[in-house]
Design an enzyme around this catalytic site. Structure first.
Site, short mmCIF file in Angstrom:
data_model
loop_
_atom_site.label_atom_id
_atom_site.label_comp_id
_atom_site.label_asym_id
_atom_site.label_seq_id
_atom_site.Cartn_x
_atom_site.Cartn_y
_atom_site.Cartn_z
N ASN A 13 -4.99 -9.33 24.24
CA ASN A 13 -6.39 -9.54 23.83
C ASN A 13 -7.21 -9.63 25.11
OD1 ASN A 13 -8.84 -10.40 22.90
ND2 ASN A 13 -8.14 -12.43 22.26
N LYS A 15 -10.38 -9.83 25.41
CA LYS A 15 -11.61 -10.63 25.28
C LYS A 15 -12.77 -9.83 25.90
CE LYS A 15 -8.70 -14.65 25.07
NZ LYS A 15 -8.53 -16.08 25.23
N HIS A 100 -9.98 -15.21 15.55
CA HIS A 100 -9.56 -15.76 16.84
C HIS A 100 -10.30 -17.08 17.06
CE1 HIS A 100 -9.18 -16.35 21.14
NE2 HIS A 100 -8.05 -15.67 21.02
N GLU A 102 -11.80 -18.30 19.46
CA GLU A 102 -13.13 -18.18 20.11
C GLU A 102 -14.19 -17.73 19.12
OE1 GLU A 102 -11.69 -15.86 23.41
OE2 GLU A 102 -10.57 -17.63 24.04
N GLU A 172 -2.11 -19.79 17.55
CA GLU A 172 -2.69 -20.03 18.88
C GLU A 172 -3.29 -21.42 18.91
OE1 GLU A 172 -3.67 -16.13 21.08
OE2 GLU A 172 -5.41 -16.65 19.89
N GLY A 178 -6.18 -20.36 27.59
CA GLY A 178 -6.90 -20.27 28.85
C GLY A 178 -6.86 -21.56 29.66
N SER A 215 -1.86 -19.26 26.86
CA SER A 215 -1.33 -19.37 28.23
C SER A 215 0.08 -18.79 28.39
CB SER A 215 -1.40 -20.81 28.72
OG SER A 215 -2.75 -21.23 28.82
#
Ligand code: 13P
Length: 268
Positions: A13, A15, A100, A102, A172, A178, A215
């Site tokens: 991904n 992003k 996702h 985010e 996730e 991150g 991560s």
């Protein structure tokens, strides 16, 4: 006994990284560093503007598929800034990320919207890779299970059992994205089991692949993929460099599944 290769998916991904020229340069380098391998799928989610270029660059590789990071559930209409599934399909996408963290947390996407997008993807014949996961506050408050069950239940309400055959999930944990903190292989395996049990309780008795994300890097991918509960990984930061990503894929592909079924009985 014949050694049957394990089915594994390595999903990148990107992003908001790699516009058209960077995506093209990535493909050139990455293709030279990797070769198709039995039972191994390589999925890429570039930003929308780079889908067509990247999909064209990798079209000779049957093991590589390209997806969108986000889509609207409507095929067209007055949705400024939106991108529809037919549009990304025309650009070469065969998959889409849905929900996702985010999108959920930075853009306020709801469980109900995630469910609509998932249903729309299935209706258009592309594979939704639907993400679920708890925040740090939810985890610290002992609500991980409750949150995962709630996120799954929005999907279970709108999908019939047959449709689940074409769904792929990603667990996730938001606190691991991150941040450099990844869930331990046992943490991840445990939540994958929980997801599978919840699907089973709702009549989804066949195998829905579940990827782990948060991560993941060259140093931890092999230990995560020793757990049979993990069908692959969904990776952000460590997928951005072609050589680094090829290394993650190569190390992850060599991971041996634990014969114990995943959990350590004795700490050594
Ligand atoms: P990182 O691998 O950068 O933690 O991102 C994970 C992720 O969000 C993939 O979708």
């Amino acid at each position: 006994m014949k050694n049957v290769p394990r089915n594994l998916t390595f999903a990148a991904n990107w992003k908001m990284h790699h516009g058209i020229s960077e995506a093209r340069a990535f493909a050139e380098k990455f293709l030279a560093l990797t070769a198709p391998s039995d039972g191994r799928k390589l999925w890429f989610f570039p930003p929308a503007v780079s889908i067509a270029t990247f999909a064209a660059a990798v079209k000779q590789r049957p093991d590589i598929a390209v997806g969108a990071q986000n889509v609207h559930w409507e095929p067209k209409g007055a949705y400024t800034g939106g991108i529809s599934i037919p549009m990304v399909v025309e650009a070469g996408a065969r998959l889409t990320l849905v929900g996702h963290s985010e999108r959920r947390h930075l853009f306020g996407e709801t469980d109900e919207q995630v469910a609509r997008k998932t249903r729309a993807a299935l209706a258009s014949g592309i594979t939704p890779l639907v993400c679920v996961g708890e925040t740090l506050a939810e985890r610290d408050g002992g609500r991980t299970e409750q949150v995962i069950v709630r996120q799954l239940s929005a999907l279970l309400q709108v999908l019939d059992v047959q449709q689940w055959r074409d769904v792929v999930l990603a667990y996730e944990p938001v606190w691991a994205i991150g941040t450099g903190k990844n869930a331990t292989p046992d943490d991840a395996a445990q939540i994958h089991e929980l997801i599978r049990m919840e699907l089973g309780r709702n009549g989804v008795s066949f195998y829905v692949p579940i990827l782990y994300g948060g991560s993941v890097n060259a140093g931890n991918v092999a230990s995560l993929l020793t757990r049979p509960q993990l069908d692959g990984v969904l990776v952000g930061g460590a997928s951005l460099d072609p050589a680094g990503w090829a290394d993650v894929i190569s190390r992850g592909s060599e991971a041996k599944v634990r014969p114990s079924g995943g959990f350590d009985l004795v700490e050594s």
